[in-house]
Design an enzyme around this catalytic site. Structure first.
Site, PDB file in Angstrom:
ATOM      1  N   ASP A 208       0.846  -1.198   0.000  1.00 25.33           N
ATOM      2  CA  ASP A 208       0.000   0.000   0.000  1.00 25.33           C
ATOM      3  C   ASP A 208       0.874   1.238   0.000  1.00 25.33           C
ATOM      4  OD1 ASP A 208       0.410   1.039   2.919  1.00 25.33           O
ATOM      5  OD2 ASP A 208       0.193  -1.136   3.046  1.00 25.33           O
ATOM      6  N   ASP A 210       0.935   3.493   2.432  1.00 20.64           N
ATOM      7  CA  ASP A 210       0.853   4.046   3.784  1.00 20.64           C
ATOM      8  C   ASP A 210      -0.371   4.976   3.828  1.00 20.64           C
ATOM      9  OD1 ASP A 210       2.112   3.816   6.342  1.00 20.64           O
ATOM     10  OD2 ASP A 210       2.779   5.876   6.167  1.00 20.64           O
TER      11      ASP A 210
END
Ligand SMILES: [Zn+2]
Length: 287
Positions: A208, A210
């Site tokens: 991802d 973050d």
């Protein structure tokens, strides 16, 4: 002949293609490792596997007994360790489902984690300017050049404490520092591997962005989003491990096994016998 250790991160709890010969519980002077070690062969290569969080993901990052894990790998004869770790990206060009082969770390853990085998009457200062084995990292890179996944050769892993993810302000701060990825587990694992004279290299699997990247309207990271990507990343990690392990004989020479040379400050006759006994697998030949 090398013996390869693999530490599996989130969602990597077993390895297909590993012909299991035994499962070993290892007791260490530092306590219990995360789980049983799975010992076996991949082709002709001896492999020892440990799920970092235990099977079923029972051990959170701050609770991992890093010293017991690395000590046990040493006792089992492992000399090269590949760490598979789920991470968040702090840069646009490092995308979810990419892989980054780490070459630097910044440690932002709260230091409650035990970060060294030394102490209890023995002092050593191990060089750690290059915290991963660059020979092993390069081998992973070369072995997977034909894979249809973007692999970033080098980058800095910021180790946060967790288990909650970053605040947006923290995420932006780390970006300003020039960090590439963020995770919760490689420190002190890499440092302990160096003290133990074991080559260490991390395959950081990006799950991802973050929480900093919200300008396109996408919501901040959730557990569901991460788990879906984690599962795809596990498939990539398995392919990369198989490719790397089959090339292991081509790994170039390095100095990791001699990392403790001329680093132990305390004269042997000053070190308590109990400490000498406890650290024998690690310090033998260096004191
Ligand atoms: Zn090495």
């Amino acid at each position: 002949m090398n013996k390869i250790g693999i530490i599996g991160g989130s969602a990597l709890y077993n390895l297909e293609g590993l012909e299991v010969t035994e499962r070993k519980k290892v007791k260490t002077p530092f306590g219990e490792p995360s789980d049983e070690f799975v010992v076996g062969k991949m082709g002709n290569q001896e492999v020892v596997f440990l799920p970092r969080h235990g099977r079923g993901h029972r051990v959170m990052p701050s609770e991992i007994n890093f010293r017991a894990n690395i000590y046990a790998f040493k006792v089992l004869g492992v000399d090269k360790l590949i760490s598979v770790s789920a991470v968040g990206s702090l840069k646009e060009e490092i995308r979810p489902l990419d892989v980054l082969l780490v070459d630097q770390f910044v440690d932002r853990t709260n230091q409650a984690r035990a970060t060294t085998f030394f102490g209890d009457g023995i002092v050593a200062h191990v060089p750690f300017a290059d915290p991963v084995c660059l020979s092993l990292k390069d081998l992973i890179m070369r072995s997977n050049k034909d894979l249809e996944v973007k692999i970033h050769d080098g980058g800095t892993y910021l180790n946060m404490e967790g288990p909650a993810f970053s605040t947006r302000a923290e995420s932006e701060l780390y970006r300003k520092w020039g960090m590439d990825i963020i995770g919760m587990t490689n420190m002190p694992e890499a440092r302990l591997a160096r003290e133990a004279g074991i080559c260490y290299s991390t395959m950081a699997m990006v799950t991802d962005y973050d929480c900093w990247r919200t300008e396109d309207g996408s919501e901040s990271v959730t557990i569901e989003m991460i788990i879906e990507t984690l599962n795809k990343n596990v498939e990539t990690a398995k392919k990369m491990l198989i490719n790397t392990i089959s090339n292991m004989s081509e790994c170039s020479a390095c100095g990791c096994s001699k990392a403790l040379e001329n680093t132990i400050i305390t004269p042997k006759d000053q070190v308590p016998q109990e400490t000498l006994d406890k650290l024998k697998p690690i310090i033998e030949g260096f004191i």
